[in-house]
Design a protein around this motif. Sequence first.
Motif, PDB file in Angstrom:
ATOM      1  N   PRO A   1       0.987  -1.126   0.047  1.00  8.63           N
ATOM      2  CA  PRO A   1      -0.028   0.063   0.072  1.00  8.63           C
ATOM      3  C   PRO A   1       0.933   1.160  -0.103  1.00  8.63           C
ATOM      4  O   PRO A   1       1.970   1.156   0.450  1.00  8.63           O
ATOM      5  CB  PRO A   1      -0.626  -0.292   1.131  1.00  8.63           C
ATOM      6  CG  PRO A   1       0.164  -0.521   2.183  1.00  8.63           C
ATOM      7  CD  PRO A   1       1.167  -1.636   1.439  1.00  8.63           C
ATOM      8  N   THR A   2       0.431   2.353  -0.534  1.00  8.87           N
ATOM      9  CA  THR A   2       1.065   3.798  -0.291  1.00  8.87           C
ATOM     10  C   THR A   2      -0.146   4.464  -0.010  1.00  8.87           C
ATOM     11  O   THR A   2      -1.159   4.763  -0.803  1.00  8.87           O
ATOM     12  CB  THR A   2       1.678   4.106  -1.445  1.00  8.87           C
ATOM     13  OG1 THR A   2       0.750   3.791  -2.941  1.00  8.87           O
ATOM     14  CG2 THR A   2       2.904   3.058  -1.778  1.00  8.87           C
ATOM     15  N   PHE A   3      -0.174   5.187   1.146  1.00  9.87           N
ATOM     16  CA  PHE A   3      -1.047   6.328   1.304  1.00  9.87           C
ATOM     17  C   PHE A   3      -0.492   7.480   1.833  1.00  9.87           C
ATOM     18  O   PHE A   3       0.397   7.476   2.693  1.00  9.87           O
ATOM     19  CB  PHE A   3      -1.831   5.658   2.703  1.00  9.87           C
ATOM     20  CG  PHE A   3      -2.503   4.489   2.766  1.00  9.87           C
ATOM     21  CD1 PHE A   3      -3.023   4.014   1.800  1.00  9.87           C
ATOM     22  CD2 PHE A   3      -2.295   3.590   3.683  1.00  9.87           C
ATOM     23  CE1 PHE A   3      -3.769   2.623   1.562  1.00  9.87           C
ATOM     24  CE2 PHE A   3      -2.860   2.262   3.760  1.00  9.87           C
ATOM     25  CZ  PHE A   3      -3.652   1.866   2.461  1.00  9.87           C
ATOM     26  N   VAL A   4      -0.544   8.286   0.959  1.00 10.43           N
ATOM     27  CA  VAL A   4       0.112   9.711   0.811  1.00 10.43           C
ATOM     28  C   VAL A   4      -0.731  10.602   0.799  1.00 10.43           C
ATOM     29  O   VAL A   4      -1.831  11.004   0.156  1.00 10.43           O
ATOM     30  CB  VAL A   4       1.327   9.766  -0.280  1.00 10.43           C
ATOM     31  CG1 VAL A   4       2.162  11.260  -0.053  1.00 10.43           C
ATOM     32  CG2 VAL A   4       1.991   8.621  -0.044  1.00 10.43           C
ATOM     33  N   ASP A   5      -0.656  11.680   1.626  1.00 13.44           N
ATOM     34  CA  ASP A   5      -1.472  13.305   1.342  1.00 13.44           C
ATOM     35  C   ASP A   5      -0.462  14.463   1.692  1.00 13.44           C
ATOM     36  O   ASP A   5       0.513  14.293   2.400  1.00 13.44           O
ATOM     37  CB  ASP A   5      -2.656  13.037   2.101  1.00 13.44           C
ATOM     38  CG  ASP A   5      -2.491  13.612   3.563  1.00 13.44           C
ATOM     39  OD1 ASP A   5      -1.492  13.353   4.215  1.00 13.44           O
ATOM     40  OD2 ASP A   5      -3.705  14.086   4.253  1.00 13.44           O
ATOM     41  N   VAL A   6      -1.022  15.456   1.215  1.00 14.35           N
ATOM     42  CA  VAL A   6      -0.335  16.685   1.534  1.00 14.35           C
ATOM     43  C   VAL A   6      -1.420  17.843   1.893  1.00 14.35           C
ATOM     44  O   VAL A   6      -2.553  17.819   0.879  1.00 14.35           O
ATOM     45  CB  VAL A   6       0.641  17.129   0.038  1.00 14.35           C
ATOM     46  CG1 VAL A   6       1.070  18.724   0.529  1.00 14.35           C
ATOM     47  CG2 VAL A   6       1.607  16.514  -0.192  1.00 14.35           C
ATOM     48  N   GLN A   7      -1.243  18.542   2.741  1.00 17.76           N
ATOM     49  CA  GLN A   7      -2.310  19.705   2.959  1.00 17.76           C
ATOM     50  C   GLN A   7      -1.554  21.066   3.255  1.00 17.76           C
ATOM     51  O   GLN A   7      -0.331  21.112   3.740  1.00 17.76           O
ATOM     52  CB  GLN A   7      -2.820  19.317   4.226  1.00 17.76           C
ATOM     53  CG  GLN A   7      -3.818  17.928   4.246  1.00 17.76           C
ATOM     54  CD  GLN A   7      -4.808  17.858   5.441  1.00 17.76           C
ATOM     55  OE1 GLN A   7      -5.119  19.052   6.052  1.00 17.76           O
ATOM     56  NE2 GLN A   7      -5.486  16.635   5.589  1.00 17.76           N
ATOM     57  N   THR A   8      -2.168  22.074   3.134  1.00 18.50           N
ATOM     58  CA  THR A   8      -1.654  23.269   3.542  1.00 18.50           C
ATOM     59  C   THR A   8      -2.821  24.268   3.770  1.00 18.50           C
ATOM     60  O   THR A   8      -4.013  24.101   3.428  1.00 18.50           O
ATOM     61  CB  THR A   8      -0.972  23.711   2.129  1.00 18.50           C
ATOM     62  OG1 THR A   8      -0.323  25.272   2.636  1.00 18.50           O
ATOM     63  CG2 THR A   8      -1.951  24.243   1.195  1.00 18.50           C
ATOM     64  N   ASN A   9      -2.423  25.044   5.000  1.00  9.61           N
ATOM     65  CA  ASN A   9      -3.559  25.962   5.189  1.00  9.61           C
ATOM     66  C   ASN A   9      -2.925  27.402   5.296  1.00  9.61           C
ATOM     67  O   ASN A   9      -2.021  27.890   6.017  1.00  9.61           O
ATOM     68  CB  ASN A   9      -4.004  25.614   6.802  1.00  9.61           C
ATOM     69  CG  ASN A   9      -5.274  26.690   7.290  1.00  9.61           C
ATOM     70  OD1 ASN A   9      -6.107  27.065   6.788  1.00  9.61           O
ATOM     71  ND2 ASN A   9      -5.065  27.084   8.657  1.00  9.61           N
ATOM     72  N   VAL A  10      -3.362  28.434   4.406  1.00  9.52           N
ATOM     73  CA  VAL A  10      -2.667  29.720   4.283  1.00  9.52           C
ATOM     74  C   VAL A  10      -3.673  30.613   4.513  1.00  9.52           C
ATOM     75  O   VAL A  10      -4.746  30.742   4.255  1.00  9.52           O
ATOM     76  CB  VAL A  10      -2.296  29.748   2.474  1.00  9.52           C
ATOM     77  CG1 VAL A  10      -1.618  31.209   2.510  1.00  9.52           C
ATOM     78  CG2 VAL A  10      -1.517  28.771   2.156  1.00  9.52           C
ATOM     79  N   ASN A  11      -3.034  31.717   5.348  1.00 11.76           N
ATOM     80  CA  ASN A  11      -3.934  32.718   5.781  1.00 11.76           C
ATOM     81  C   ASN A  11      -3.181  34.082   5.315  1.00 11.76           C
ATOM     82  O   ASN A  11      -2.219  34.188   5.294  1.00 11.76           O
ATOM     83  CB  ASN A  11      -4.061  32.800   7.366  1.00 11.76           C
ATOM     84  CG  ASN A  11      -4.916  31.925   7.982  1.00 11.76           C
ATOM     85  OD1 ASN A  11      -6.268  32.308   7.793  1.00 11.76           O
ATOM     86  ND2 ASN A  11      -4.586  30.633   8.370  1.00 11.76           N
ATOM     87  N   PHE A  12      -3.982  35.006   5.061  1.00 16.10           N
ATOM     88  CA  PHE A  12      -3.631  36.480   4.867  1.00 16.10           C
ATOM     89  C   PHE A  12      -4.426  37.549   5.121  1.00 16.10           C
ATOM     90  O   PHE A  12      -5.671  37.476   5.084  1.00 16.10           O
ATOM     91  CB  PHE A  12      -3.690  36.516   3.176  1.00 16.10           C
ATOM     92  CG  PHE A  12      -3.520  37.877   2.631  1.00 16.10           C
ATOM     93  CD1 PHE A  12      -2.093  38.596   3.013  1.00 16.10           C
ATOM     94  CD2 PHE A  12      -4.307  38.963   1.982  1.00 16.10           C
ATOM     95  CE1 PHE A  12      -1.883  40.104   2.822  1.00 16.10           C
ATOM     96  CE2 PHE A  12      -4.019  40.073   1.610  1.00 16.10           C
ATOM     97  CZ  PHE A  12      -2.788  40.728   1.753  1.00 16.10           C
ATOM     98  N   ASN A  13      -3.769  38.057   6.126  1.00 14.36           N
ATOM     99  CA  ASN A  13      -4.601  39.289   6.919  1.00 14.36           C
ATOM    100  C   ASN A  13      -4.328  40.515   5.939  1.00 14.36           C
ATOM    101  O   ASN A  13      -3.207  41.288   6.185  1.00 14.36           O
ATOM    102  CB  ASN A  13      -3.981  39.310   8.265  1.00 14.36           C
ATOM    103  CG  ASN A  13      -4.319  38.396   9.031  1.00 14.36           C
ATOM    104  OD1 ASN A  13      -5.518  38.022   9.101  1.00 14.36           O
ATOM    105  ND2 ASN A  13      -3.523  37.817  10.055  1.00 14.36           N
TER     106      ASN A  13
END
Length: 808
Positions: free
Chosen positions: A268-280
């Motif tokens: 198996p290969t379980f991979v993920d990429v996440q990002t949370n970007v904020n701009f004030n």
Amino acid sequence: MSLCTYAQSAIVKGFVLNKNNQAVSNVNITCMGVKTNSKADGFYSIKIPANQKVLLAFTHVSFKKTVVSVQLSTNEVYEFNVVISDQQEQMGEIIVTNTNRRQVQGVVSIEPGLIKKMAGANAGIENILKTLPGVNSNNELSTQYAVRGGNYDENLVYVNEIEVYRPFLIRSGQQEGLSFTNTDLVQNVDFSAGGFQAKFGDKLSSVLDITYRKPTKLAGTFEASFLGGSASLDVISKNKKWTAVSGVRYRNNSLLVNSQDTQTNYKPTFVDVQTNVNFNASDKWNFNFLGNISQNNYNYQPLSRQTRFGTIDQPMVLTVFYEGQEKDRYATYFGAFKTTYKASENFTIKFISSLFHTTEEEHFDILAQYRLGEVDATVGGETYDNVSFTRGIGAQLHHARNNLDALISNTEIKGFHDWRKNLVEWGAKYTRESIRDRVVEWEVIDSAGFALNPPDRFLPVNDQPYSSYTGPLVPYNSIRATNFNTINRFSGYVQWSRKDKLGSSDVWYNAGMRMQNWAVSGTNANGTSQTVFSPRGQFAIKPNWEKDMVFRASGGVYYQPPFYRELRDASGQVQANVKAQKSIHMVLGNDYSFKMWDRPFKLVSELYYKSLTNVNTYTVDNVRIRYDASNDAVAYAQGLDLRINGEFVPGTESWVSFGYLKTEENSAGKGYIARPTDQRLKFALLFQDYMPNIPSVKLYLNLVYNTGLPGGSPAYADPYIYQNRLNDYRRADVGFFKSFIDDSKPRPKSGMFKDFKELAVGFEIFNLFNNQNAITNTWVRDVYTKSEYGIPNFMTTRVFNIKLTAKL
């Protein structure tokens, strides 16, 4: 212990250590005239005024003075382990947000640091949820959970106020890979097991509300173990207007799957990429982007299996040899944009838009050839523990070519009006679900040389080899369907909240209404437009008593308009006019905060009842749910949840949970029987400990006991004629961690670890007592006696893991 008379106060507690990591007693801790001393083991606890910045000073005749700036909110309890030195003075600042609203809403708040440290085969937020009363799961390979008699499809999950989704076709826990939520990015976790407010969506059971953090400085984390690894990075611009927190994860369940009875080639290969970007953009305007890409490839080639079962007097063994393989692929892409505009001090508006796309393939051809035999139980005999008599020989061929492509888009607007003591919230949302689905799945069973006919067909009896069979040859089970469907949904809500006084008591009010309209269209399925209204309310009171108690009552009418899986019946066809399931839900709760052994504790108790109509009955096989799509049943769920949490060990938080649940359904007026989620009793323990002389060595214990679920019956069995229960589920996971660098000791001033804030190594034991827990049964037939045997499919056995965690 310190004594003070602050009208609004908080507590700081922890241990005082020297540079050699040894406890320091008789250290003077002072704050605005309030004093206390550390005990023999270095432990201290002191009350401070809340909602203002104060200085906390640590002094001792043999050490340098240490001062920390602290700002806590009302009733907040914060753990701060301080290292005092004869060479340096420590300065810092602590600011903690207010969590009082969670108490009056019946919401459980979970510490993100605890989530990462608690041992579990599938570590994460769901691993902690399963220790709460009313939350049940008997599958350690799965992150899915059932709450108070509901199933896996009845739980809402939000990240940054944005609803997130799971893949559709997953059948077993070992295929899941990764939960959507990345623990490395989490700031707050709130969970409600029922009676939640109108602002939350249209599901029957629970809400998991997660907030990702906004970085305040450059930082990073890293974790690696035999099950995979993860890394995250916090970045912030020089002008502090831009911030981003990103993470990547890799998961491999081979360590766990290889401990099962079935020997496999598992890739198996379980991979993920996440990002949370904020701009004030300004003090009034904020922009946020949440993105996720996940690739789960599940390649599974079973080789052989041997399972022993039966009794001591009549032991039996099932031996299976496999040919073929399974290749599954789940690729999901998710993006969400949110902007928040604070028009005035009393009015805030938010706009949210999200897009979720998943492409899924479930392809397999697996031939299982089995031999069922009796084992010689004669101790001392020449054939002891060998197969002495073969009861059955046969084969099963499973085939599937299932494909699904789903695109779900959401557009939403929310408003918040804060006027004096009143808060009014409203929202409107449009959702479009476009789903293309092809199901081609069949099963052929051959027993002692002849094919078995499906039990629900009016076919001639096949009793070969005693007489010839002239009827048609058909698969034992066959599902074929192609569905191209679109679902348009319009939903909205409005709710009012107020905090007030009732005599000398504090009271909180909340009342709201939800609405949803939807219609299904597509291939061979064009439904009528349907609309439901869902009124909900909450009331809480905190009497002006010497004892710290809060009483709560909440409930309302909860609807769950059908999602795609609920529209698809057992034959794979979409039934466009499936109605929304309806639940009248009532919850009574009490929070009692007290001190025991001079340490803070809380007892939380909730009594609940659900009356359900338009029930869409279903079956559960591992984690796959298949619906009847007929709305021909009524049901109920009732129970009691108890949880006591506090410092069973000074300076650490642990809890003990107990839950009682009874849920039954009445389908087509045939009478009440247990629902598939009828988990009668639940006991769980989440426990933290440390070595008194070496506080940097800590223990984390996760223990769960659930009584057996209705399940394990043949898929074709009528539950009104035959309903089986699996054995009780018993599991304990334990982790031992040694912290080399953390907040309780000074960081190295030179060398490769000088920039590390935390560094720890852990040793974990999953399924500590090596309990054999079954998730389903495999049914094989004895051609001679016409008997069927349910052979349990056991979950993971005892497994060892090593974990390295670091924070920069």
